[in-house]
Design a protein around this motif. Structure first.
Motif, short mmCIF file in Angstrom:
data_model
loop_
_atom_site.label_atom_id
_atom_site.label_comp_id
_atom_site.label_asym_id
_atom_site.label_seq_id
_atom_site.Cartn_x
_atom_site.Cartn_y
_atom_site.Cartn_z
N LEU A 797 2.80 -17.86 0.76
CA LEU A 797 2.47 -16.49 0.42
C LEU A 797 2.26 -15.61 1.65
O LEU A 797 2.54 -14.41 1.62
N ALA A 798 1.74 -16.19 2.72
CA ALA A 798 1.50 -15.42 3.95
C ALA A 798 1.49 -16.39 5.12
O ALA A 798 1.05 -17.53 5.00
N SER A 799 1.96 -15.90 6.28
CA SER A 799 1.95 -16.72 7.48
C SER A 799 2.08 -15.80 8.69
O SER A 799 3.09 -15.10 8.83
N GLY A 800 1.02 -15.80 9.55
CA GLY A 800 1.09 -14.97 10.75
C GLY A 800 -0.20 -14.20 11.00
O GLY A 800 -1.21 -14.36 10.29
N ILE A 801 -0.20 -13.37 12.06
CA ILE A 801 -1.37 -12.58 12.45
C ILE A 801 -1.49 -11.37 11.54
O ILE A 801 -0.52 -10.65 11.27
N MET A 802 -2.72 -11.16 11.04
CA MET A 802 -2.99 -10.00 10.20
C MET A 802 -4.14 -9.19 10.80
O MET A 802 -5.08 -9.75 11.38
N GLU A 803 -4.10 -7.86 10.65
CA GLU A 803 -5.12 -6.96 11.14
C GLU A 803 -6.28 -6.91 10.16
O GLU A 803 -6.14 -7.25 8.98
N PRO A 804 -7.48 -6.47 10.63
CA PRO A 804 -8.62 -6.36 9.72
C PRO A 804 -8.32 -5.39 8.58
O PRO A 804 -7.51 -4.47 8.70
N GLY A 805 -8.99 -5.63 7.47
CA GLY A 805 -8.83 -4.75 6.32
C GLY A 805 -8.51 -5.53 5.05
O GLY A 805 -8.58 -6.77 5.01
N GLU A 806 -8.15 -4.80 4.02
CA GLU A 806 -7.82 -5.40 2.72
C GLU A 806 -6.33 -5.28 2.44
O GLU A 806 -5.72 -4.28 2.78
#
Length: 842
Positions: A797-806
């Motif tokens: 479903l997801a893979s990698g760097i994500m920024e703060p937040g929703e």
């Protein structure tokens, strides 16, 4: 006042009388109405859900083109009977053409496959016309072929009862004639042609190696291969060599040819065209030869007791008419491989037992002239086939050209049928009387033990007419000469068993007419005849197999493994392992060993699994194990409730905030949702002791009683440095693992949240399509994956760097059934498992 009262009373009494009169009339009507006859059940191993069928060649001889034979509309067809409402498909292998049928309970359907199609290619592997017949529930099937050159019917076995060792049945080849209207005004020229015995071998599996070993005195026609490889739906046909020279004596005989294979095959054998008796006079005698064909049982279906039933028509000896059938024949094959068999038969009239012997791999032929049933007994398992013979009658002459008379002959043709051994007699047999060609008389003859005869009935509810006995035995037999065209059945009630034969014929004729000039005229109409045995139980003869059946996993889990092993000294092998389609719901059978269901026939062991299709829904299946010896075992049903273990709370345990250095505990309730006891074999944490959580302190295995609930405690020691602790408790049972997410948030002694590299939360958005919602407190690497209940990864479903937040990530549910899934989310600060429920209607 009195008159009024009297009047009222009379009206009430009249109404009561009318009411009870109506009730009485209704009761009489119910009593008078004929009872609806229930459709009798098929015997075990009588029918099957799959057949592969092919039709052998009947040799074509040319006719005088001035007088074509047009009285028969040729066809190859099948007659299919079903006990239940049933869906049947018929697919022709090479073309892929498909016919779909729906049979009603107790219906026998006549299905024309092609207009007189036959396998005409000799001595090479061919693909057509070969048909695959498949049904949801077991059916009984007969094959029928009718052309202007020949007619026959036979009783094939379902695919699961095919074998790997056969002996062919046939009679010696014969010479037939092509008409050549080139002679003078007083003669007919003709060309002699071969009409040999034939063997048709049908492949059921790809890469089937087949060996053909004729008797030493037999020769095959053309350039045959004695070792061939067949794929599913392919056939190989060979014929015997026929010597057409004028001085030819005895012809080659393919009877007792051995057919061996490494995978199950089907075999049909007989003769392309034969008169059987050469002595009847005629002109060219073509019209009195007929196709002889019968499905040949594999060796392990052979038996030791047989009954020959004579052809009970107006041509039988003793009727006082002319012509009459001089004799019929039984060919007795010793196929046990155990030396010479000692046999005898009861002389018609029961005067004496006449002994005869048959060496292994050979046959004995007995000519029977009296119109009486004959009982045979063998010391070793054997195969027996009967065939009738042609009958020819001289119709006289009429004055014709140049003082040479016109000559007319009428004749009847032979047929062939297996004598079913007593070990395979059945209690129910549907049969069919064809309406075409017109003018054929259908006859059925039946034999049974005298103790069973009074319990054997026809489909109209009347007792079968057993009018004759076989002196010297306890057997009685009889004949029904008037069944109407169409489907019928014979039923043995309360276990009464029988066997029998169905046959019919129509006469043929030939006429020679000399001419004063030009060419002589010749006109012929072939005699046609068919015969087939009433469907028997297709079982290996011998004692029932002993089976050991082991079940792994309860009958209410997501999957259940079943191991079957036959352990007696000489097992007949398994015939099939199936799930009963009548009760099957949301479950499927998975083959483990062997890997394919078509490899089950003949195997002495097997491992299978019953697996629920949609774990969120209930499932049911009845596993039916059938052996070649006829033994059938139906295991207690597999029942899955749709959820085996439940936890409260269902979404996991949230410990809230816990001060560093302190401990906490949470109670969850574990409930057995099944009707059977369930064993919990262990509870483990994905991260073990490093996460700070501790599993329930109980001893395993732990028994959960049906429907009972138990409170269990999970501990937490807040020693970690991160701001959040997550783990997953795996609750293990034979039905699978139940995953319970665990989460706690750490605070300092002063109540301030401990620092970590990230804070996140996960939830599944309610309503609509499922989504994964992430709330990240800082920039971090995120991995999110979707798993099924068996631990199979289905989606990234997801893979990698994500920024703060929703953010909200949609879960693609293409190809996913409704049910329970798990979402695993991993960040720098830990991992979390969420339970995802997808509705089946999303």
């Amino acid at each position: 006042m009195m008159a009024t009262i009297g009047f009222s009373y009379s009206r009430v009494r009249a109404r009561r009388f009318l009411f009870w009169a109506v009730i009485a009339v209704c009761m009489l009507a119910v009593q008078a109405a004929p009872a609806q006859r229930a459709v009798p059940p098929l015997d075990q191993a009588t029918g099957g859900t799959r057949y592969i069928i092919a039709f052998p060649d009947t040799i074509a001889t040319s006719l005088d083109s001035r007088y074509p034979n047009t009285r028969v509309q040729g066809e190859t067809s099948v007659w299919i009977y079903s006990e239940k409402k049933n869906d049947v498909s018929i697919v022709e292998y090479q073309s892929g053409s498909r016919t779909d049928l729906t049979l009603q309970p107790g219906e026998m359907k006549h299905v024309v496959l092609a207009p007189g199609t036959v396998v005409a290619e000799m001595n090479r592997v061919v693909h057509r016309p070969v048909y695959n017949v498949a049904s949801r529930f077991p059916v009984v099937l007969y094959c029928f072929i009718a052309t202007i050159q020949g007619m026959e019917a036979w009783t094939p076995a379902p695919l699961e009862q095919w074998g790997m060792r056969y002996y062919a049945a046939a009679v010696p080849g014969e010479v037939v004639n092509d008409v050549l209207p080139t002679g003078g005004p007083h003669q007919i020229d003709h060309l002699q042609r071969e009409s040999g015995g034939e063997i048709l071998i049908i492949g059921s599996r790809n890469g089937t190696h087949v060996s053909i070993i004729p008797p030493a005195a037999a020769s095959l026609a053309g350039s045959p291969s004695y070792s061939v490889v067949l794929n599913e739906g392919e056939v190989y046909q060979v014929t015997s060599l026929v010597d057409t020279s004028a001085e030819a004596g005895g012809q080659s005989d393919l009877a007792a040819t051995l057919i061996e294979s490494d995978k199950p095959v089907g075999v049909v054998s007989g003769n392309r065209r034969a008169r059987v008796l050469p002595e009847p006079t005629g002109i060219l005698n073509n019209v009195y030869g007929n196709l002889l064909a019968e499905w040949v049982p594999p060796v392990r279906m052979h038996g030791t007791e047989f009954v020959f039933l004579p052809t009970w028509d107006m041509l039988r000896p003793g009727q006082g008419g002319k012509p009459e059938r001089s004799r019929e024949f039984v060919r007795f094959y010793n196929t046990s491989g155990a030396g010479t068999s000692s046999n005898y038969y009861v002389v018609p009239g029961g005067v004496a037992h006449v002994p005869f012997s048959t060496r292994t791999d050979t046959l004995s032929e007995l000519a029977l002239g009296m119109p009486a049933a004959v009982y045979f007994r063998s010391s070793l398992p054997a195969m027996a086939m009967m065939h009738s013979s042609c009958v020819v009658g001289f119709e006289g002459t009429t004055p014709c050209a140049d003082g040479i008379p016109c000559v007319t002959y009428t004749g009847w043709a032979p047929y062939m049928a297996e004598l079913i051994p007593r070990e395979r007699w059945g209690s129910f047999a549907p049969f069919f009387i064809p309406a075409s060609p017109g003018g054929m008389q259908g006859i059925v003859s039946v034999v049974a033990d005298s103790a069973d005869a009074r319990r054997i009935y026809r489909d109209d509810g009347s007792p079968f007419p057993f009018t004759r006995s076989i002196v010297g035995t306890r057997l009685v037999w009889g004949t029904d000469t008037a069944p109407a065209p169409g489907g019928h059945w014979i039923e043995g009630r309360n276990g009464a068993r029988f066997t029998g034969i169905v046959y019919g014929s129509m006469p043929g004729s030939e006429q020679f007419r000399p001419q004063s000039s030009g060419k002589a005229q010749y006109e012929e109409y072939n005699a046609l005849s068919y015969g087939y045995p009433l469907v028997p139980r297709f079982t290996w003869t011998g004692p029932p197999d002993s089976m050991r059946i082991d079940i792994s996993g309860c009958r209410c889990c997501r999957e259940m493994s079943v191991s079957i092993v036959e352990f007696n000294a000489n097992p007949g092998g398994l015939a099939s392992i199936t799930l009963d389609p009548a009760t099957l719901n949301n479950a499927q059978l998975v083959m483990m060993n062997p890997a394919l269901s078509e490899d089950i026939p003949g195997s002495t062991s097997a491992l299978v699994k019953i697996v629920v299709v949609d774990p969120s829904k209930p499932a049911h299946a009845d596993l039916v194990i059938r052996a070649h010896t006829g033994k059938t075992i139906a295991l207690p049903p597999y029942d899955y409730s749709g959820q085996d273990i439940a936890t409260t709370p269902a979404r996991g345990l949230d410990f809230g905030t816990v001060k560093q250095g302190s401990t906490a505990a949470k109670i969850f309730t574990l409930t057995n949702m099944l009707n059977d006891s369930l064993v919990v074999t262990g509870m483990t944490l994905y991260h073990g002791a490093t996460s700070g959580f501790t599993p329930p302190a109980i001893q395993f295995p732990f028994i959960l009683n049906p429907g009972a609930s138990y409170d269990l405690s999970v501990g937490f020691q807040a020693n970690g440095a991160g701001g959040s602790a997550v783990d997953t408790l795996s609750i293990q049972s034979p039905c699978g693992d139940l995953l319970l997410p665990l989460e706690a948030r750490l605070t300092t002694a002063a109540g301030v949240a401990a620092e970590g590299d990230a804070e996140f939360g996960c939830s599944i958005a309610g309503g609509g399509s499922p989504h994964l919602d992430l709330r990240l407190s800082e920039r971090t690497e995120v991995a999110a994956e979707l798993y099924d209940l068996l631990g199979n990864r289905l989606r990234i479903l997801a893979s990698g760097i994500m920024e703060p937040g929703e953010r909200s990530i949609a879960i693609d549910r293409a190809g996913l059934a409704g049910g329970i899934y798990y979402c695993l989310v991993v960040t720098h600060s830990g991992r979390r498992v969420l339970r995802v429920v997808m509705r089946g209607d999303e």
